[in-house]
Design an enzyme around this catalytic site. Structure first.
Site, PDB file in Angstrom:
ATOM      1  N   ASP A 150       1.165   4.988   1.530  1.00 17.75           N
ATOM      2  CA  ASP A 150       0.713   5.979   2.679  1.00 17.75           C
ATOM      3  C   ASP A 150       1.063   7.348   2.552  1.00 17.75           C
ATOM      4  O   ASP A 150       2.244   7.691   2.329  1.00 17.75           O
ATOM      5  CB  ASP A 150       1.397   5.428   4.023  1.00 17.75           C
ATOM      6  CG  ASP A 150       1.298   3.907   4.227  1.00 17.75           C
ATOM      7  OD1 ASP A 150      -0.138   3.500   4.729  1.00 17.75           O
ATOM      8  OD2 ASP A 150       2.240   3.257   4.084  1.00 17.75           O
ATOM      9  N   ASP A 205       0.603  -1.145   0.070  1.00 17.99           N
ATOM     10  CA  ASP A 205      -0.059   0.004  -0.115  1.00 17.99           C
ATOM     11  C   ASP A 205       0.966   1.018  -0.070  1.00 17.99           C
ATOM     12  O   ASP A 205       2.128   1.138   0.336  1.00 17.99           O
ATOM     13  CB  ASP A 205      -0.971   0.069   1.141  1.00 17.99           C
ATOM     14  CG  ASP A 205      -1.553  -1.053   1.401  1.00 17.99           C
ATOM     15  OD1 ASP A 205      -2.012  -1.861   0.478  1.00 17.99           O
ATOM     16  OD2 ASP A 205      -1.994  -1.625   2.339  1.00 17.99           O
TER      17      ASP A 205
END
Length: 213
Positions: free
Chosen positions: A136, A134
């Protein structure tokens, strides 16, 4: 230097040996980390934490077990600080090919600061990012309308690219709220601050700094 540094601030420590005395014997990796000139990151502290020292973290890469090492240091042991790197700086770094186009598209949505795996790979040149990572991010949000537009764009980006973007909306008064929680439309949202976190009314998030919702 302010007495309280915002969460996610990058911190480089001086060569002064005072802070080293507080490192646990089972965490010699921290000594090696700082000897290479790498930073730590400011972590959130509990509201009732009486320890005046900075609470810092160092997240190690996946090849070292994704351990997050922690330490406390006096403010006077801080050599310098910086905000997290920009998304543009990450794009100019050594990214996996499959991330180039998605992140270029993400950059067009709004200026952002990067923390997590992508930031640490840029800073350390160690392998943090993989195909399923992911990203951030931190975004400034000056009004509810601006936050709503950003949230809608992030949701569309995830749908188009099949990837996940995590992160926080930075409020003018120094607080931060998770963008997914803000998107949930609940009456209250969890707002994180340097000295703790608490539920606050959504409708008051942008009024505290005199900004109309």
């Amino acid at each position: 230097m302010p007495e309280r540094l915002p969460r996610h601030t990058l911190v480089w420590l001086s060569a002064h040996a005072g802070w080293q005395a507080d490192i646990s014997a089972h965490e010699p990796r921290l000594v090696d980390w700082f000897a290479q000139g790498l930073p730590a990151i400011v972590a959130r502290r509990a509201a009732d934490d009486a320890d005046p020292r900075l609470r810092l973290g160092v997240p190690l890469p996946p090849m070292e077990g994704k351990l997050r090492l922690a330490l406390r240091v006096p403010l006077q042991d801080v050599l310098r600080t910086e905000a997290p790197p920009t998304l543009r700086a990450v794009l100019e770094g050594n990214l996996p090919v499959e991330w180039q186009h998605p992140l270029q598209a993400l950059q067009t949505i709004a200026p952002a600061r990067v923390f997590g795996a992508f930031a640490w790979q840029l800073l350390s040149h160690l392998p943090y990012v993989h195909a399923r990572s992911d990203i951030d991010l931190l975004w400034q949000a000056g009004s509810a309308a601006q936050a709503d537009r950003l949230v809608a764009s992030l949701q569309a980006w995830e749908t188009e690219y099949g990837r996940r973007v995590d992160g926080e909306l930075w409020l003018a008064d120094g607080g931060a709220v998770n963008w997914r929680e803000f998107a949930g439309r609940s009456r209250e949202v969890l707002v994180k601050r340097a000295d703790g976190a608490a539920l606050e009314l959504r409708e008051a998030l942008f009024n505290a700094a005199g900004v109309a919702a």
